[in-house]
Enzyme design. Structure first.
Site, PDB file in Angstrom:
ATOM      1  CE  LYS A   1      32.840 -17.637 -35.882  1.00  0.00           C
ATOM      2  NZ  LYS A   1      31.605 -16.875 -36.225  1.00  0.00           N
TER       3      LYS A   1
ATOM      4  CE  LYS B   1      29.614 -29.958 -51.853  1.00  0.00           C
ATOM      5  NZ  LYS B   1      30.700 -30.638 -52.590  1.00  0.00           N
TER       6      LYS B   1
ATOM      7  N   PRO C   1      31.445 -11.552 -32.918  1.00  0.00           N
ATOM      8  CG  PRO C   1      32.516 -11.359 -30.861  1.00  0.00           C
ATOM      9  CD  PRO C   1      31.191 -11.692 -31.473  1.00  0.00           C
ATOM     10  CD  GLU C   2      31.881 -12.043 -39.131  1.00  0.00           C
ATOM     11  OE1 GLU C   2      32.679 -12.030 -40.097  1.00  0.00           O
ATOM     12  OE2 GLU C   2      30.689 -11.695 -39.239  1.00  0.00           O
TER      13      GLU C   2
ATOM     14  CG  HIS D   1      26.158  -8.266 -18.828  1.00  0.00           C
ATOM     15  ND1 HIS D   1      25.053  -9.069 -18.629  1.00  0.00           N
ATOM     16  CD2 HIS D   1      25.687  -7.013 -19.061  1.00  0.00           C
ATOM     17  CE1 HIS D   1      23.958  -8.333 -18.757  1.00  0.00           C
ATOM     18  NE2 HIS D   1      24.314  -7.086 -19.002  1.00  0.00           N
TER      19      HIS D   1
ATOM     20  NE  ARG E   1      22.964  -9.978 -28.254  1.00  0.00           N
ATOM     21  CZ  ARG E   1      22.637  -9.785 -29.523  1.00  0.00           C
ATOM     22  NH1 ARG E   1      22.486 -10.815 -30.333  1.00  0.00           N
ATOM     23  NH2 ARG E   1      22.464  -8.565 -29.987  1.00  0.00           N
TER      24      ARG E   1
ATOM     25  NE  ARG F   1      24.090 -14.810 -39.902  1.00  0.00           N
ATOM     26  CZ  ARG F   1      25.331 -15.024 -39.459  1.00  0.00           C
ATOM     27  NH1 ARG F   1      25.883 -16.229 -39.562  1.00  0.00           N
ATOM     28  NH2 ARG F   1      26.015 -14.046 -38.896  1.00  0.00           N
TER      29      ARG F   1
END
EC number: 3.2.2.23
Length: 269
Positions: free
Chosen positions: A57, A150, A2-3, A90, A109, A259
């Site tokens: 988040k 950067k 979830p973002e 769960h 998880r 990622r």
């Protein structure tokens, strides 16, 4: 995972059921998720929920004696159910309310978290993080200044919570595609105009995802159990080998910062 949009959708979904309700009890069916569940959370029993906020988040359930800080981790979700609805395998945390409902936290998880913060204090997990992406503090000039010197890939840079919070893997790939910016480009190589364009698309992508109920790829569901529908709007994420919706070339995939990253080598430069 979830973002930010999924967490904001969860906040919006649970707020009408939790606000101004009294927490009758907190039930923990495991002593530990990502971290040990602090005993201080029991202080919230008997308290009225004054506000449900979000930072990055993390969801923040506020009472007069402290706050529960909730992170959904990789596979967590929150649902509002009747208090007598049987708990599943769960279902690790129940927050029982005075209106006969229960806020139930499910996490196969166990990478999520339930933490405690005293009144007026910020938890360490909320320290040293960047601005919210949907606020005026996040704009092209801010990112242009942060980017100077950067060399890190721009996708990795916009996913750094110290720079800006909540731009996760799905929305980083999508925003870069919509901005026509290659995810591997050195951060400092972007012009001020490109940063303004990218920031605008990050905001638009996140806002649209919130309006669509988030993105359900595997585990995420809204507070009422429904999936998020932004997955239908994805243009490149998870579509390696498929045709680019703009030019027809095959969508490419590579790893940046461990990622999976999806892009069109023709449309993005």
């Amino acid at each position: 995972m979830p973002e930010l949009p999924e967490v904001e959708v969860s906040r919006m979904g649970i707020t009408p059921h939790l606000l101004n309700q009294t927490i009758q009890s907190l039930i923990f069916r495991t002593p530990k998720l990502r971290w040990v569940i602090p005993s201080e959370l029991k202080k919230l029993q008997g308290q009225v929920i004054r506000h449900i906020g979000r930072r990055a988040k993390y969801l923040i359930i506020e009472t007069d004696v402290g706050s529960a800080i909730v992170h959904l981790g990789m596979s967590g979700s929150l649902r509002v159910l009747d208090a007598d609805f049987p708990a599943g395998k769960h279902d690790h945390v129940d927050l029982k309310l005075s209106n006969g409902k229960v806020l139930r936290y499910n996490d196969p998880r166990r990478f999520g978290a339930w933490l405690y913060a005293a009144p007026g204090e910020d938890h360490d997990v909320l320290g040293n993080i960047g601005p919210e992406p949907l606020t005026d503090a996040f704009d092209g000039q801010y990112m242009f200044e942060k980017a100077q010197g950067k060399r890190v890939a721009v996708k990795q840079f916009i996913m750094d919570n110290k720079i800006v919070v909540g731009v996760g893997n799905i929305y980083a790939s999508e925003s870069l595609f919509r901005s026509r910016i290659l995810p591997t480009r050195a951060t400092m190589s972007l012009s001020a105009e490109e940063w303004q364009r990218l920031v605008s698309h990050i905001k638009q992508t996140l806002q649209t995802a919130i309006e669509q109920g988030g993105t359900t790829l595997k585990d995420f569901s809204q507070a009422d159990g429904k999936p998020g529908y932004f997955a239908q709007e994805l243009q490149v994420y998870g579509k390696a080998g498929e045709s680019c919706p703009e030019c027809g070339e095959a969508i490419q995939e590579l790893k940046i910062g461990q990622r999976n990253t999806f892009y069109c080598s023709y449309c993005q430069c």
